[in-house]
Design a protein around this motif. Structure first.
Motif, PDB file in Angstrom:
ATOM      1  N   HIS A 182       0.872  -1.217   0.067  1.00 22.23           N
ATOM      2  CA  HIS A 182      -0.002   0.098   0.108  1.00 22.23           C
ATOM      3  C   HIS A 182       0.737   1.319   0.021  1.00 22.23           C
ATOM      4  O   HIS A 182       1.900   1.394   0.722  1.00 22.23           O
ATOM      5  CB  HIS A 182      -1.010   0.003   1.430  1.00 22.23           C
ATOM      6  CG  HIS A 182      -2.007   0.957   1.125  1.00 22.23           C
ATOM      7  ND1 HIS A 182      -1.834   2.410   1.394  1.00 22.23           N
ATOM      8  CD2 HIS A 182      -3.357   0.883   0.845  1.00 22.23           C
ATOM      9  CE1 HIS A 182      -3.047   3.011   1.400  1.00 22.23           C
ATOM     10  NE2 HIS A 182      -3.921   2.319   0.999  1.00 22.23           N
ATOM     11  N   ALA A 183       0.635   2.324  -0.644  1.00 26.26           N
ATOM     12  CA  ALA A 183       1.350   3.400  -0.942  1.00 26.26           C
ATOM     13  C   ALA A 183       1.681   4.149   0.191  1.00 26.26           C
ATOM     14  O   ALA A 183       2.659   4.615   0.536  1.00 26.26           O
ATOM     15  CB  ALA A 183       0.786   4.231  -2.026  1.00 26.26           C
ATOM     16  N   GLU A 184       0.524   4.315   1.110  1.00 27.85           N
ATOM     17  CA  GLU A 184       0.722   4.876   2.522  1.00 27.85           C
ATOM     18  C   GLU A 184       1.283   3.846   3.727  1.00 27.85           C
ATOM     19  O   GLU A 184       2.054   4.484   4.341  1.00 27.85           O
ATOM     20  CB  GLU A 184      -0.625   5.243   2.870  1.00 27.85           C
ATOM     21  CG  GLU A 184      -1.281   6.565   2.038  1.00 27.85           C
ATOM     22  CD  GLU A 184      -2.438   6.980   2.511  1.00 27.85           C
ATOM     23  OE1 GLU A 184      -2.827   6.832   3.651  1.00 27.85           O
ATOM     24  OE2 GLU A 184      -3.483   7.425   1.656  1.00 27.85           O
ATOM     25  N   HIS A 185       0.856   2.796   3.717  1.00 26.69           N
ATOM     26  CA  HIS A 185       1.211   1.933   4.836  1.00 26.69           C
ATOM     27  C   HIS A 185       2.584   0.955   4.338  1.00 26.69           C
ATOM     28  O   HIS A 185       2.819   0.048   5.136  1.00 26.69           O
ATOM     29  CB  HIS A 185      -0.035   1.217   5.189  1.00 26.69           C
ATOM     30  CG  HIS A 185      -1.067   2.099   5.533  1.00 26.69           C
ATOM     31  ND1 HIS A 185      -1.130   2.392   6.921  1.00 26.69           N
ATOM     32  CD2 HIS A 185      -2.163   2.550   5.057  1.00 26.69           C
ATOM     33  CE1 HIS A 185      -1.929   3.100   7.204  1.00 26.69           C
ATOM     34  NE2 HIS A 185      -2.625   3.403   6.327  1.00 26.69           N
ATOM     35  N   VAL A 236      10.264  -7.123  -4.553  1.00 24.96           N
ATOM     36  CA  VAL A 236       8.948  -7.845  -4.119  1.00 24.96           C
ATOM     37  C   VAL A 236       8.072  -8.513  -5.048  1.00 24.96           C
ATOM     38  O   VAL A 236       7.950  -7.828  -6.274  1.00 24.96           O
ATOM     39  CB  VAL A 236       8.395  -6.574  -3.418  1.00 24.96           C
ATOM     40  CG1 VAL A 236       6.859  -7.042  -2.819  1.00 24.96           C
ATOM     41  CG2 VAL A 236       9.015  -5.979  -2.293  1.00 24.96           C
ATOM     42  N   LEU A 237       7.819  -9.392  -4.699  1.00 23.02           N
ATOM     43  CA  LEU A 237       6.886 -10.199  -5.928  1.00 23.02           C
ATOM     44  C   LEU A 237       5.360  -9.704  -5.495  1.00 23.02           C
ATOM     45  O   LEU A 237       4.746 -10.252  -4.578  1.00 23.02           O
ATOM     46  CB  LEU A 237       7.038 -11.708  -5.603  1.00 23.02           C
ATOM     47  CG  LEU A 237       8.538 -12.364  -5.507  1.00 23.02           C
ATOM     48  CD1 LEU A 237       8.800 -13.840  -5.466  1.00 23.02           C
ATOM     49  CD2 LEU A 237       9.112 -11.936  -6.876  1.00 23.02           C
ATOM     50  N   ALA A 238       4.779  -9.030  -6.668  1.00 17.41           N
ATOM     51  CA  ALA A 238       3.586  -8.431  -6.265  1.00 17.41           C
ATOM     52  C   ALA A 238       2.486  -8.690  -7.200  1.00 17.41           C
ATOM     53  O   ALA A 238       2.323  -8.172  -8.246  1.00 17.41           O
ATOM     54  CB  ALA A 238       3.994  -6.611  -6.330  1.00 17.41           C
ATOM     55  N   SER A 239       1.690  -9.689  -6.878  1.00 13.48           N
ATOM     56  CA  SER A 239       0.579 -10.074  -7.613  1.00 13.48           C
ATOM     57  C   SER A 239      -0.586  -9.292  -7.230  1.00 13.48           C
ATOM     58  O   SER A 239      -0.529  -8.552  -6.030  1.00 13.48           O
ATOM     59  CB  SER A 239       0.037 -11.588  -7.308  1.00 13.48           C
ATOM     60  OG  SER A 239       0.469 -11.805  -6.164  1.00 13.48           O
ATOM     61  N   GLY A 252       9.192  -0.186   4.932  1.00 15.07           N
ATOM     62  CA  GLY A 252       8.817   0.599   3.838  1.00 15.07           C
ATOM     63  C   GLY A 252       9.332   0.575   2.458  1.00 15.07           C
ATOM     64  O   GLY A 252      10.539  -0.437   2.281  1.00 15.07           O
ATOM     65  N   PHE A 253       8.902   1.370   1.337  1.00 22.05           N
ATOM     66  CA  PHE A 253       9.556   1.112   0.208  1.00 22.05           C
ATOM     67  C   PHE A 253      10.972   1.649  -0.037  1.00 22.05           C
ATOM     68  O   PHE A 253      11.453   1.083  -0.930  1.00 22.05           O
ATOM     69  CB  PHE A 253       8.460   1.888  -0.843  1.00 22.05           C
ATOM     70  CG  PHE A 253       7.249   1.303  -0.894  1.00 22.05           C
ATOM     71  CD1 PHE A 253       6.874   0.140  -1.436  1.00 22.05           C
ATOM     72  CD2 PHE A 253       5.856   2.133  -0.329  1.00 22.05           C
ATOM     73  CE1 PHE A 253       5.661  -0.425  -1.792  1.00 22.05           C
ATOM     74  CE2 PHE A 253       4.814   1.516  -0.417  1.00 22.05           C
ATOM     75  CZ  PHE A 253       4.415   0.131  -1.277  1.00 22.05           C
ATOM     76  N   ARG A 265       3.547   4.448  -8.284  1.00 20.73           N
ATOM     77  CA  ARG A 265       4.306   5.252  -9.097  1.00 20.73           C
ATOM     78  C   ARG A 265       4.296   6.674  -8.614  1.00 20.73           C
ATOM     79  O   ARG A 265       5.327   7.399  -8.741  1.00 20.73           O
ATOM     80  CB  ARG A 265       3.714   5.312 -10.492  1.00 20.73           C
ATOM     81  CG  ARG A 265       3.716   3.901 -11.253  1.00 20.73           C
ATOM     82  CD  ARG A 265       3.474   4.174 -12.773  1.00 20.73           C
ATOM     83  NE  ARG A 265       3.113   2.918 -13.307  1.00 20.73           N
ATOM     84  CZ  ARG A 265       3.946   1.831 -13.669  1.00 20.73           C
ATOM     85  NH1 ARG A 265       5.357   2.107 -13.599  1.00 20.73           N
ATOM     86  NH2 ARG A 265       3.658   0.936 -14.283  1.00 20.73           N
ATOM     87  N   ALA A 266       3.180   7.175  -8.057  1.00 22.80           N
ATOM     88  CA  ALA A 266       3.379   8.510  -7.248  1.00 22.80           C
ATOM     89  C   ALA A 266       4.165   8.776  -6.408  1.00 22.80           C
ATOM     90  O   ALA A 266       4.431   9.828  -6.269  1.00 22.80           O
ATOM     91  CB  ALA A 266       1.856   9.061  -7.046  1.00 22.80           C
ATOM     92  N   ILE A 267       4.772   7.673  -5.676  1.00 29.52           N
ATOM     93  CA  ILE A 267       5.574   7.975  -4.753  1.00 29.52           C
ATOM     94  C   ILE A 267       7.084   7.375  -5.065  1.00 29.52           C
ATOM     95  O   ILE A 267       7.847   7.017  -4.225  1.00 29.52           O
ATOM     96  CB  ILE A 267       5.168   7.276  -3.382  1.00 29.52           C
ATOM     97  CG1 ILE A 267       4.801   5.817  -3.522  1.00 29.52           C
ATOM     98  CG2 ILE A 267       3.931   7.991  -2.696  1.00 29.52           C
ATOM     99  CD1 ILE A 267       4.724   5.024  -2.268  1.00 29.52           C
ATOM    100  N   SER A 268       7.275   7.294  -6.290  1.00 26.73           N
ATOM    101  CA  SER A 268       8.325   6.861  -7.098  1.00 26.73           C
ATOM    102  C   SER A 268       8.956   5.582  -6.634  1.00 26.73           C
ATOM    103  O   SER A 268      10.186   5.274  -6.742  1.00 26.73           O
ATOM    104  CB  SER A 268       9.495   7.999  -6.612  1.00 26.73           C
ATOM    105  OG  SER A 268       9.271   9.194  -7.277  1.00 26.73           O
TER     106      SER A 268
END
Length: 253
Positions: free
Chosen positions: A175-178, A203-206, A220-221, A242-245
């Motif tokens: 999640h972009a925020e969490h 990270v494997l992201a289905s 965090g990312f 994408r918005a948080i790069s």
């Protein structure tokens, strides 16, 4: 309005908007925030959403039992696994997390590839038995049955002595925020320990994990290098990242 009707509206709003803000929803329905919070607690106890401060977010479908998860996004997981296998180079030390996608990744590695695979997943280790050139290092510990992986102090101590070139991480929420989350506290701790020992984390992201949140934070990312996604993944799920790069890679050509 009946409780069942409110809950249906809450779930519908969550599906459409990707979040619920309790204060806004209570105003719209003309009920107290306490009423909405109670509804959210009950829905969360059924695994239908994840409560956060001020409201709720989607709960991950990746929190189901291991057998059920094998059929979720199966084609996407196969695609992601093949992409990940293509990143591995001869002579590397790679760490494979537990989970359905990493088992597929193990099977997708070329049979003649000479690498060392470190894993705390018996399922991954078993999947590599017919890869004669792969050296398998299996990390021990207490088995967390939901994911069939070793967790606990013994596992973390063993991990502290191994450095890997790439860590292929599995999570249940992205999640972009969490950030990156999973459904068990000890499993989250093991993932952090592996991440600290890896030169690169992928990270494997289905898709069922994107936009979802689980109870326990992993990292965090800023701690990971790439999210691998399927070329079929809807762009609206990727746009907040994408918005948080966040670096995203797929099989798109």
């Amino acid at each position: 309005m009946l409780t069942t009707e409110r809950k249906a509206l809450l779930l519908d709003a969550l599906s459409k908007n990707g979040r619920i803000i309790a204060k806004e929803f209570s105003t719209a329905l003309g009920v107290s925030e306490d009423t909405i919070r109670r509804d959210l607690r009950e829905l969360a106890s059924e695994g239908l959403l994840q409560r956060v401060h001020g409201g709720a977010l989607p709960s991950s479908k990746a929190l189901g039992d291991l057998q059920a998860r094998r059929s979720v996004s199966a084609d996407e997981k196969t695609e992601i696994a093949k992409l990940a296998a293509g990143m591995v180079r001869p002579g590397q030390i790679i760490f494979l997390d537990g989970g359905t996608t990493t088992v597929k990744l193990a099977r997708a590695l070329p049979k003649d590839l000479r690498v060392t695979v470190v894993t705390h997943s018996p399922d991954v280790a078993t999947a590599l038995l017919d890869h004669p050139e792969v050296e398998v290092e299996l990390i021990g510990g207490r088995i967390y049955r939901h994911s069939n992986v070793a967790v606990g102090a013994v596992a973390i101590e063993n991990l502290s002595h191994i450095r890997s070139d790439i860590y292929f991480m599995g999570v249940t929420g992205i999640h972009a925020e969490h950030g990156l989350t999973t459904g068990n506290l000890e499993e989250a701790a093991v993932k952090r320990a592996i991440c600290r020992q890896a030169a690169e984390t992928v990270v494997l992201a289905s898709r069922e994990k994107l936009g979802a949140v689980s109870a326990y934070s992993v990292v965090g990312f800023e701690e990971v290098d790439t999210l691998l996604v399927s070329r079929k993944c809807p762009e609206d799920l990727l746009a907040p990242l994408r918005a948080i790069s966040v670096q995203i890679s797929s099989t798109r050509t």
